[in-house]
Design a protein around this motif. Sequence first.
Motif, PDB file in Angstrom:
ATOM      1  N   HIS A 511      32.864  36.642  53.442  1.00  0.00           N
ATOM      2  CA  HIS A 511      31.605  36.937  52.734  1.00  0.00           C
ATOM      3  C   HIS A 511      31.807  38.004  51.651  1.00  0.00           C
ATOM      4  N   TYR A 512      33.005  38.056  51.083  1.00  0.00           N
ATOM      5  CA  TYR A 512      33.386  39.140  50.168  1.00  0.00           C
ATOM      6  C   TYR A 512      32.357  39.366  49.053  1.00  0.00           C
ATOM      7  N   ASP A 513      32.059  38.333  48.279  1.00  0.00           N
ATOM      8  CA  ASP A 513      31.168  38.487  47.121  1.00  0.00           C
ATOM      9  C   ASP A 513      29.767  38.904  47.538  1.00  0.00           C
ATOM     10  N   ALA A 514      29.253  38.333  48.615  1.00  0.00           N
ATOM     11  CA  ALA A 514      27.905  38.680  49.075  1.00  0.00           C
ATOM     12  C   ALA A 514      27.848  40.133  49.546  1.00  0.00           C
ATOM     13  N   ILE A 515      28.902  40.611  50.187  1.00  0.00           N
ATOM     14  CA  ILE A 515      28.945  41.998  50.663  1.00  0.00           C
ATOM     15  C   ILE A 515      29.000  42.965  49.483  1.00  0.00           C
ATOM     16  N   GLU A 516      29.741  42.597  48.438  1.00  0.00           N
ATOM     17  CA  GLU A 516      29.842  43.452  47.247  1.00  0.00           C
ATOM     18  C   GLU A 516      28.462  43.684  46.608  1.00  0.00           C
ATOM     19  N   LYS A 517      27.545  42.734  46.815  1.00  0.00           N
ATOM     20  CA  LYS A 517      26.212  42.839  46.222  1.00  0.00           C
ATOM     21  C   LYS A 517      25.214  43.552  47.125  1.00  0.00           C
ATOM     22  N   MET A 518      25.681  44.064  48.250  1.00  0.00           N
ATOM     23  CA  MET A 518      24.764  44.639  49.229  1.00  0.00           C
ATOM     24  C   MET A 518      24.336  46.077  48.935  1.00  0.00           C
ATOM     25  N   ASN A 561      52.763  41.859  60.809  1.00  0.00           N
ATOM     26  CA  ASN A 561      52.538  40.527  60.241  1.00  0.00           C
ATOM     27  C   ASN A 561      51.066  40.279  59.933  1.00  0.00           C
ATOM     28  N   LYS A 562      50.188  40.751  60.817  1.00  0.00           N
ATOM     29  CA  LYS A 562      48.747  40.548  60.596  1.00  0.00           C
ATOM     30  C   LYS A 562      48.245  41.401  59.433  1.00  0.00           C
ATOM     31  N   ILE A 563      48.792  42.613  59.327  1.00  0.00           N
ATOM     32  CA  ILE A 563      48.390  43.489  58.226  1.00  0.00           C
ATOM     33  C   ILE A 563      48.841  42.890  56.898  1.00  0.00           C
ATOM     34  N   ILE A 564      50.083  42.450  56.831  1.00  0.00           N
ATOM     35  CA  ILE A 564      50.587  41.818  55.610  1.00  0.00           C
ATOM     36  C   ILE A 564      49.768  40.579  55.271  1.00  0.00           C
ATOM     37  N   SER A 565      49.355  39.835  56.295  1.00  0.00           N
ATOM     38  CA  SER A 565      48.543  38.640  56.083  1.00  0.00           C
ATOM     39  C   SER A 565      47.212  38.982  55.417  1.00  0.00           C
ATOM     40  N   ILE A 566      46.588  40.080  55.851  1.00  0.00           N
ATOM     41  CA  ILE A 566      45.305  40.493  55.249  1.00  0.00           C
ATOM     42  C   ILE A 566      45.502  40.859  53.782  1.00  0.00           C
ATOM     43  N   TYR A 567      46.552  41.659  53.494  1.00  0.00           N
ATOM     44  CA  TYR A 567      46.831  42.022  52.101  1.00  0.00           C
ATOM     45  C   TYR A 567      47.041  40.767  51.252  1.00  0.00           C
ATOM     46  N   LYS A 568      47.794  39.813  51.779  1.00  0.00           N
ATOM     47  CA  LYS A 568      48.069  38.586  51.026  1.00  0.00           C
ATOM     48  C   LYS A 568      46.795  37.781  50.777  1.00  0.00           C
ATOM     49  N   LYS A 569      45.897  37.768  51.747  1.00  0.00           N
ATOM     50  CA  LYS A 569      44.626  37.060  51.563  1.00  0.00           C
ATOM     51  C   LYS A 569      43.821  37.703  50.437  1.00  0.00           C
ATOM     52  N   LEU A 570      43.778  39.021  50.406  1.00  0.00           N
ATOM     53  CA  LEU A 570      43.054  39.722  49.347  1.00  0.00           C
ATOM     54  C   LEU A 570      43.642  39.400  47.981  1.00  0.00           C
ATOM     55  N   ILE A 571      44.965  39.457  47.897  1.00  0.00           N
ATOM     56  CA  ILE A 571      45.641  39.221  46.622  1.00  0.00           C
ATOM     57  C   ILE A 571      45.498  37.763  46.186  1.00  0.00           C
ATOM     58  N   ALA A 572      45.644  36.842  47.138  1.00  0.00           N
ATOM     59  CA  ALA A 572      45.577  35.412  46.822  1.00  0.00           C
ATOM     60  C   ALA A 572      44.213  34.998  46.289  1.00  0.00           C
ATOM     61  N   THR A 573      43.160  35.660  46.765  1.00  0.00           N
ATOM     62  CA  THR A 573      41.800  35.318  46.319  1.00  0.00           C
ATOM     63  C   THR A 573      41.384  36.096  45.078  1.00  0.00           C
ATOM     64  N   GLY A 574      42.315  36.900  44.540  1.00  0.00           N
ATOM     65  CA  GLY A 574      42.004  37.679  43.343  1.00  0.00           C
ATOM     66  C   GLY A 574      41.186  38.918  43.624  1.00  0.00           C
ATOM     67  N   LYS A 575      41.082  39.327  44.899  1.00  0.00           N
ATOM     68  CA  LYS A 575      40.280  40.503  45.271  1.00  0.00           C
ATOM     69  C   LYS A 575      41.144  41.755  45.426  1.00  0.00           C
ATOM     70  N   GLY A 576      42.443  41.648  45.119  1.00  0.00           N
ATOM     71  CA  GLY A 576      43.335  42.796  45.310  1.00  0.00           C
ATOM     72  C   GLY A 576      43.152  43.830  44.225  1.00  0.00           C
TER      73      GLY A 576
END
Length: 742
Positions: A511-518, A561-576
């Motif tokens: 819900h990244y974009d919706a949370i940013e608007k909160m 591994n889980k921490i790196i996965s979160i960072y990669k998700k942020l970067i992959a979606t352009g939210k990094g």
Amino acid sequence: MRNYICNFLLFFCVTFMSFSQTKGIQKGTYLSSNKGQKIKLNLLDNNKYELVFYSGDYEIKGDSLSFSQKVKPATAFDLAFKKDKKAQKIKVNFLDPSYYSFYIGTQNGSESVEYQRISDIKTKVDPDWLKADLEFEINKADFLYLVYEDYNGQSKLSKFALPKDVSEITIKYELDALSDLNLSGYYDRKTNELKISEQSGKNPITFLNEKDSKPDENPTVTALENQTISNWTYPGKEPLVTENFGADVIVDTTDTYAVAKFDFKFKIENNLKSALAATKNAKTKFLVIYTDSKNPASKTDFDTVVKDLETQVGYYMYDAYNPQYDIFNYYLATADDKKWLKANKISDNPSLIILNANGDILATAKSNLLDKKSDFTYYDEFSKKLQRANAFSGVDKVLKNKKATDKDLISAFYQASVLDIPYDYETTDAVAEEVNPADFKVAKVTLDKKEVAQIWKKLIETHQKDTQPNRELVETILREIKNVGFSKQFFNEERIFNDTDFLAIDYLLKHYDAIEKMNIEDENGNALVLLKGSLSSEIAAALQQNGYLSKDGVTGKANQNKIISIYKKLIATGKGSFDCYKNYFEYLSAESENSIDDIAYLKEFKSYFDTYLSTEKGNAIERLDEMFATLDTDSDYSYNGWNSFKDYHSNLANSTAWLTVLKPTNSSFIKDAITWSEYSLVVTKNNPYYLDTLGQLYYKDGQKEKAIQAQTLAVKYLSADVEEETANEIRETLSKMQNGTY
């Protein structure tokens, strides 16, 4: 003039120094033109004078004599406001901050105060300190804090309420009155003013004849509170070096007052049923019940205390009702309430009972209301204890209620999460301490850690299919992953992330974009701030913080591994965001220290470099400037400035390229490393460290001639700032390159 400090004199009178009159000076009483408590100068017969600094009322009680001042001492900060409803930020004009140690802080609601040192702001906006006055901007806020810190570790703090539409604040600091006086004076015929000062002639106090004195023409801005604090500090503040090392922070005096523009009144009910209903309707308030049936003056005492507290709460309301300060309802028990008192086992007289909105008893005390009046002020820690007890009680009830709804569970966890973290937790150790029966006994609730974790996990799992984010759930998750949420409140421990935490972070990412608007405003125009910066930077900071924790032999790095996965998700979606990348690189760098290669780190940096820094897509400085303009306002580099941001990137490029020099296993990145090293020297020219890196990379790549040229420049630009050992290594490297032994 030096500061004048006097906490016990009603007046100060000197009758041993003669005062030489000049033509135009008449005997009589003169009043100072300073704000606040007026200083009187009485010119008497026989060339005697009096300086009266404090005046007021006194009361004799047995052998004791107590004094009270008519006028509260004013803040040393003089403020003037300009208003503009369209203003997005507040312009601050600080008149001649000079060499004094000042701090400015802002606060929204009950959030923590964000402080800045005025000299740091001055250096940032005017590096050469060419102007006497300082102009800068601050974000909109509810309260402004101003602090003057002297060389002895004493800090004077004043808090001001900011009007909602304020657009500009002018601040002037005025020194306190006098101390260790050595006076002289003169009469100004043009203005009919008598000016008194020490022999230096600086900072005179101006007096007018009492019959010519006029009231102040311009209204002053009154501080909500003024404090004098020893060794005042805040998170991140550099300690003041004094002779009293290691001293605790001590509040010497606290004066809380303001001109009430809103006529606040408590609504006192005449029966218990109505009092309970009013508190339940308010939802966030507590009901204080006072019973003192054997005291014929109990009604008078009750009315007196309520009136005093009513006035005090009214001071906090600047120009409208603010529920933040209205914490308690009050009710005086009558003979009709005997049954209720007996049912709740209240038999002491006098007695105080505090209930929450649901009518649950949170605290009791065998005391009269007069003695406990100070506990009911907004700034007393007692209200925070009640809020904690209420939150714990609420969670306990919901967990035990099999019919509790999803909304009930979220609300209970949320209410506990948003509590202030106490300075010190109550210990559960059995320590024999003397108990004062007049002290409040606050109800205690013990929660089962395993049960809490299971219900929280089920709640997070249930909401994975939400199409829109639940605001209270989002805020609860954010506080929980930052280790300031309900787990910290309930069990006073910092946790290593578990599967539930990573599932909760996935909820935020979904819900990244919706949370940013909160980040919205409430009905009073107050910002309901959910995020300090971007959601990306909030998550990255939480991941970084948790990586440093250790508990029961398990560290946060166990979740690598889980921490790196979160960072990669942020970067992959352009939210990094920049701060996300920065924390990610720090994490990968730390993980690489004990590994044989840095492949994971080098791959991620290459992606970042190619996307944001590469000069193939534009001028290096211009690209950095574009990135700098998008930084979160709470980013360290946004505050530290452009040069700091630029230096970070040149150093990052150099240190990453250096990894290829250090480890042969990184050799597949040598071409990229040369590009990064060349970039570092475009951003920061002639740096001997960076030139040394580039020279060695060229040599490893077979470009020996370019390597010797770069290494020669590295030696050329060595300076006294470079450690001798490092300088010798750079020279030795050049020699090896030249004689073919590198």
